[in-house]
Scaffold this active site. Structure first.
Site, mmCIF file in Angstrom:
data_model
loop_
_atom_site.group_PDB
_atom_site.id
_atom_site.type_symbol
_atom_site.label_atom_id
_atom_site.label_comp_id
_atom_site.label_asym_id
_atom_site.label_seq_id
_atom_site.Cartn_x
_atom_site.Cartn_y
_atom_site.Cartn_z
ATOM 1 N N TYR A 2 1.009 -1.504 -0.103
ATOM 2 C CA TYR A 2 0.000 -0.537 -0.826
ATOM 3 C C TYR A 2 0.664 1.666 0.006
ATOM 4 C CZ TYR A 2 -5.491 -1.336 -0.007
ATOM 5 O OH TYR A 2 -5.855 -1.470 0.339
ATOM 6 N N ASP A 33 -7.438 13.253 -24.448
ATOM 7 C CA ASP A 33 -7.367 11.981 -23.834
ATOM 8 C C ASP A 33 -6.752 11.163 -25.099
ATOM 9 O OD1 ASP A 33 -7.567 8.882 -23.898
ATOM 10 O OD2 ASP A 33 -9.649 9.273 -22.613
ATOM 11 N N LYS A 52 -2.365 0.903 -24.192
ATOM 12 C CA LYS A 52 -1.882 0.447 -25.949
ATOM 13 C C LYS A 52 -1.042 1.005 -27.157
ATOM 14 C CE LYS A 52 -7.419 2.004 -24.864
ATOM 15 N NZ LYS A 52 -7.273 3.039 -24.016
HETATM 16 N N1 DSN Z 1 -11.760 -0.469 -25.051
HETATM 17 C C1 DSN Z 1 -10.881 0.895 -25.221
HETATM 18 C C2 DSN Z 1 -11.282 0.402 -26.720
HETATM 19 O O1 DSN Z 1 -11.292 -0.696 -27.521
HETATM 20 O O2 DSN Z 1 -10.773 1.877 -27.676
HETATM 21 C C3 DSN Z 1 -10.977 1.643 -25.017
HETATM 22 O O3 DSN Z 1 -11.851 1.946 -23.950
#
Ligand code: DSN
Length: 412
Positions: free
Chosen positions: A52, A197, A226
């Site tokens: 934590y 974003d 991503k």
């Molecule tokens: N779930 C992600 C996407 O596929 O773009 C973002 O929310």
């Protein structure tokens, strides 16, 4: 991957093995997914998960922070360098919490936000009525023009009319380069905070292949898993003047203890993104997406927004091939290509069976696939959709996909 200890829990072990095989033997083309490095996986599975660490490095609420302070400070420093940032908070648990933290840091309940419409490529957390943030803030959607670009004059007029407290840019299915300067100017003209974003494009920005929005926007949020190819998580980058508000909104405002194993893994991923090899990766992502767009056009697919300037394409399969987005997703799944159904602007069909599909190349580029492989994949996508009811053809295509995946192994 040995899963030496996990073996004892046979249900979870079998599922983990199954998922590994699925990822190894299938073509991952969901635009928001990627394969992290083994080093990132090791950090995720490290003992940092036990700790934590409420607070910030050097200012924690519990003892025992010698090593957590190191990893969080390293993650922050690497992110600052990569994005040329004034301030970074690496504690958001993912993208949706990062956005909520950002809104709550600088807005009051009832304040207006202009955000991109979901069917035009925006994101659920940018104002969809089904979200909690839409109950707190008043979101006004803006859209793309028929040519696929944002009409910035319309956006400026909307901003003048609505006088929002925030103008929010960013997307999850839009494929064109945004005019950061224009958006931030429009925000400045009406006295609004500018936020973007960059969840989808963070890795492309980090790799230097698309422009960095950080100098233009007050607040930048992102996920880390991503195109950036890190562990699941979120990050907020902001101008120094918003730093305290953002940090307080993350903790104690909306979150408790940060997930330190994720932060360790994020530090590793950011270190990888600073390497020259990541620049090459990001450049190849753009090349692959462009070839995918061009090949799909050759096969008669309608590409929404006209073209791609990033890592994905949005395709209107319903008008091109008379197949719905849901059917296309199922057919491609049968041949081992994973994508997702997706709405197109003002989609006449519903979100559960829309007109489009979104196809992305970040994960297959991580595997080492290049233009030659993309041409094959586009051919298979077309064949599969055309032969949707012919199980024999689909079975043959499944074999071809498998053969190609084996040539580009992951996690061996
Ligand atoms: N779930 C992600 C996407 O596929 O773009 C973002 O929310």
């Amino acid at each position: 991957m040995s899963y030496k200890f996990l073996k004892k829990d046979s249900k979870i072990f079998k599922a983990a093995q199954g998922e590994l095989k699925r990822q190894q033997e299938g073509m991952e083309m969901v635009a928001s997914e990627n394969y992290v490095s083994p080093a990132v996986l090791e950090a995720l599975g490290s003992v940092f998960t036990n700790k934590y660490s409420e607070g910030l490095p050097g200012k924690r609420y519990y003892g025992g922070q010698t090593y957590t302070d190191i990893i969080e400070s390293v993650a922050i420093e690497r992110a600052k360098k990569l994005f040329d940032a004034e301030h970074v908070n690496v504690q958001p648990l993912s993208g949706a919490p990062a956005n909520l933290i950002a809104y709550s840091a600088v807005l009051q309940p009832g304040d207006k936000i202009l955000g991109m419409d979901l069917s035009h490529g925006g994101h659920l957390t940018h104002g969809h009525p089904a979200t909690f943030s839409a109950k707190i803030y008043k979101f006004i959607p803006y859209k793309t023009s028929a040519a696929g670009l944002i009409d910035y004059d319309d956006l400026a007029a909307l901003a003048k009319k609505e006088k929002p407290k925030m103008i929010l840019a960013g997307f999850s299915a839009y494929t064109r380069q945004l005019d950061y300067k224009r958006i931030s100017q429009i925000a400045a003209e009406v006295g609004a905070i500018s936020m973007i974003d960059i969840a989808h494009i963070a890795g492309l920005v980090a790799g230097g292949v698309i422009p960095n929005p950080v100098p233009y926007f007050d607040i930048v949020t992102t996920t880390t898993h991503k195109t950036l190819r890190g562990p699941r998580g979120g990050m907020i980058i902001c101008k120094e003047k918003f730093a305290k508000q953002i940090d307080k909104a993350a903790f104690p405002g909306l979150q408790g203890g940060p997930h330190m194993n994720n932060i360790a893994a994020l530090a590793v991923a950011l270190g990888e993104a600073l390497l020259p090899s990541f620049k090459k990766y990001a450049a190849q992502v753009l090349k692959n997406a462009k070839v995918l767009e061009q090949e799909l056009k050759k096969y008669g697919f309608k590409i929404i927004f006209g073209q791609t300037d990033n890592h994905m394409v949005l395709v209107d399969v319903f008008s091109s091939k008379n197949i719905t987005g849901k059917e296309a997703e199922i057919v491609l799944d049968k041949i081992g290509i994973t994508i997702n159904k997706n709405m197109i602007p003002d989609d006449p069909r519903g979100p559960s069976d829309p007109s489009g599909v979104r196809i992305g190349v970040p994960a297959i580029t991580t595997r080492g696939m290049k233009e030659k492989e993309i041409r094959l994949i586009a051919k298979w996508i077309n064949e599969a959709m055309e032969a949707r009811n012919n199980e024999k053809i689909l079975a043959r295509l499944r074999k071809e996909v498998l053969k190609l995946c084996k040539k580009f192994p992951i996690y061996k």
